[in-house]
Design an enzyme around this catalytic site. Structure first.
Site, short mmCIF file in Angstrom:
data_model
loop_
_atom_site.label_atom_id
_atom_site.label_comp_id
_atom_site.label_asym_id
_atom_site.label_seq_id
_atom_site.Cartn_x
_atom_site.Cartn_y
_atom_site.Cartn_z
N CYS A 1 -6.37 -1.60 9.86
CA CYS A 1 -7.58 -1.66 9.83
C CYS A 1 -8.00 -2.86 10.42
O CYS A 1 -7.45 -3.90 10.19
CB CYS A 1 -8.24 -1.58 8.44
N CYS B 1 -0.06 -2.04 1.86
CA CYS B 1 -1.11 -1.24 1.54
C CYS B 1 -1.02 -0.33 0.20
O CYS B 1 -2.29 -0.14 -0.39
CB CYS B 1 -1.69 -0.31 2.82
N CYS C 1 -9.28 -0.57 -2.15
CA CYS C 1 -9.89 -0.17 -0.81
C CYS C 1 -8.85 0.72 -0.09
O CYS C 1 -9.02 1.93 0.33
CB CYS C 1 -10.38 -1.32 0.27
N CYS C 2 -7.73 0.15 -0.04
CA CYS C 2 -6.36 0.90 0.46
C CYS C 2 -6.05 2.27 -0.40
O CYS C 2 -5.79 3.07 0.35
CB CYS C 2 -5.10 0.04 0.35
S1 SF4 Z 1 -6.37 -2.22 5.18
FE1 SF4 Z 1 -8.04 -0.88 5.63
S2 SF4 Z 1 -8.03 0.30 3.56
FE2 SF4 Z 1 -6.80 -1.40 3.33
S3 SF4 Z 1 -8.17 -2.97 2.43
FE3 SF4 Z 1 -8.08 -3.06 4.74
S4 SF4 Z 1 -9.92 -1.78 5.23
FE4 SF4 Z 1 -9.60 -1.14 3.49
#
Ligand code: SF4
Length: 239
Positions: A203, A229, A115-116
């Site tokens: 996030c 991240c 996701c990151c």
């Molecule tokens: S920090 Fe943001 S981009 Fe990273 S896993 Fe969490 S929701 Fe996803």
């Protein structure tokens, strides 16, 4: 770029130099080919203020993952009004809904690294492709993973071409207390979530209030063996 001997000498000097002097070096050397990346943590805001007050008009950019707190989104506008310039907004290729359709819903719960990568690392890579120097607000005091950072670091941006990029951390030696004193003294807008017990804000799915111990980033990705991240770890450090 920078030769190894010069890197060592500059770091020895920068470790005891005022932030203004470090930023001046970057402005003289790279001009607008150096850019400030910020997620609006306190140190980044201090750095932007020092740069702008001295006429170092680096481009300033932020990554909007589509999963930011409303307070963070609103802060961008407040900062633009305060500083009087536009902050460039980097966005992922896919919306959150498109990502859910292609990689699964709530990817942050199952694979936060992926996701990151999709929502932060790739947009940053695209922006860094146009820069020779990336200026960050990292501080050594923030966490164990950041305790050893240098003010000036050299990374391999592209292994296939050998292209290098300078990473500059002018706030490396600042304490949390000195950052907050500066923000209050200069009346710089900051994220109101800090006043609610959040020390490091990313996030919303991956940010919690923390208990106030040594690790300022303890509220990030709780429940996962993850403290970064990926934007500060995806490149190979050269020296
Ligand atoms: S920090 Fe943001 S981009 Fe990273 S896993 Fe969490 S929701 Fe996803």
């Amino acid at each position: 770029m920078i030769q190894p001997g010069e890197l060592v000498a500059l770091n020895e000097h920068f470790d005891h130099a005022p932030t203004e002097e470090i930023l001046r070096w970057a402005w003289d050397r790279f001009g607008a080919r150096a850019g400030i990346g910020t997620s609006f943590q306190g140190a980044g805001l201090v750095m932007i203020d020092i740069a702008r007050k001295n006429g170092f008009n680096f481009p300033v950019f932020t990554i909007d993952t589509g999963l930011l707190f409303p307070e963070t989104v609103a802060l961008k506008t407040r900062l633009e009004q305060h500083f009087g310039f536009s902050i460039e907004q980097l966005v992922p290729d896919l919306t959150v809904d498109q990502q859910a359709a292609s990689a699964g819903p709530e990817l942050w719960k199952n694979d936060p690294d992926l996701c990151c990568t999709m929502r932060k690392v790739v947009p940053l890579q695209n922006r860094l492709a146009d820069l020779d120097c990336w200026i960050t607000g990292l501080r050594r005091q923030q966490s164990d993973t950041r305790s050893g950072i240098g003010v000036l670091e050299l990374y391999v941006f592209d292994e296939s071409t050998g292209r290098e990029i300078v990473k500059l951390n002018p706030m490396a030696g600042w304490s949390r207390e000195s950052v907050w004193k500066y923000l209050h003294d200069q009346k710089i807008p900051y994220n109101p979530l800090h006043d609610q017990g959040y020390r490091s804000i990313g996030c919303w799915p991956c940010t919690k209030k923390d208990s106030g111990g040594e690790n300022e980033r303890a509220g990030r990705w709780t429940g996962f063996n993850k403290s970064e991240c990926g934007i500060h770890t995806f490149m190979k450090k050269k020296s």
